[in-house]
Every structure is written in structure tokens, then in C-alpha cells.
Design a protein around this motif. Sequence first.
Motif, short mmCIF file in Angstrom:
data_model
loop_
_atom_site.label_atom_id
_atom_site.label_comp_id
_atom_site.label_asym_id
_atom_site.label_seq_id
_atom_site.Cartn_x
_atom_site.Cartn_y
_atom_site.Cartn_z
N VAL A 23 6.73 3.89 8.49
CA VAL A 23 7.37 3.60 7.20
C VAL A 23 6.34 3.64 6.07
O VAL A 23 6.62 4.13 4.97
CB VAL A 23 8.11 2.25 7.25
N TYR A 24 5.14 3.14 6.34
CA TYR A 24 4.11 3.20 5.31
C TYR A 24 3.67 4.64 5.03
O TYR A 24 3.35 4.98 3.89
CB TYR A 24 2.91 2.34 5.69
N ASP A 27 6.26 5.97 2.85
CA ASP A 27 6.09 5.39 1.52
C ASP A 27 4.97 6.10 0.76
O ASP A 27 5.10 6.40 -0.43
CB ASP A 27 5.79 3.90 1.63
N VAL A 32 10.26 7.15 0.85
CA VAL A 32 10.98 5.88 0.80
C VAL A 32 10.21 4.92 -0.09
O VAL A 32 9.01 5.10 -0.33
CB VAL A 32 11.18 5.26 2.20
N ASP A 33 10.90 3.89 -0.54
CA ASP A 33 10.25 2.85 -1.34
C ASP A 33 10.27 1.56 -0.52
O ASP A 33 11.35 1.02 -0.25
CB ASP A 33 10.97 2.67 -2.67
N VAL A 34 9.10 1.08 -0.11
CA VAL A 34 9.00 -0.10 0.73
C VAL A 34 8.76 -1.32 -0.15
O VAL A 34 7.79 -1.37 -0.90
CB VAL A 34 7.84 0.06 1.75
#
Length: 77
Positions: A23-24, A27, A32-34
Motif C-alpha cells: 500500500v505504501y 501511495d 492511492v492516498d493513504v
Amino acid sequence: MPRHEFQPARLVTGLTALGIGGVYVLDAAGRVDVPGAWPLIALPAGLFLSGGVSALYGMVRRRRRSTELPPPENSPG
């Protein structure tokens, strides 16, 4: 390579770490925006899940060992 015992808790921990890292990466790539609090929730949740898996697997192994037949007592001599 010698075979080793399956440890599902380590599998869950590793998949959690890979998921958070993935996920990072997404990002950093702008896909995506975490939110900032996400790892503060995801990491402890994954470790808690890993602990539960470890406890469950320990109970299953203990029950499996208790139902196995003991080895025969035919000692030579």
C-alpha cells in the motif's frame, strides 16, 4: 533444503507486512492516498490476528498430538 515445520502465524505476519508495504508503494506511485493513521491501525490488527492464528494452531497441534497412538513398547533386549 531441509523441510521445516509450518508456522501459520509467521505467514500471517509476513502477509500483513507485505500488504502494508504494498500500500505504501502504491501511495508513493500516486495510485492511492493513504491516511496517516492507517499503519497505526493496520499493523497492530495484523499482529493481533497473527497471535490469534498462533493460539488456534497451538490448540490444534496439542489436540492432534493427544489423539495419536503412542509408539509400541517393543524394546530390544
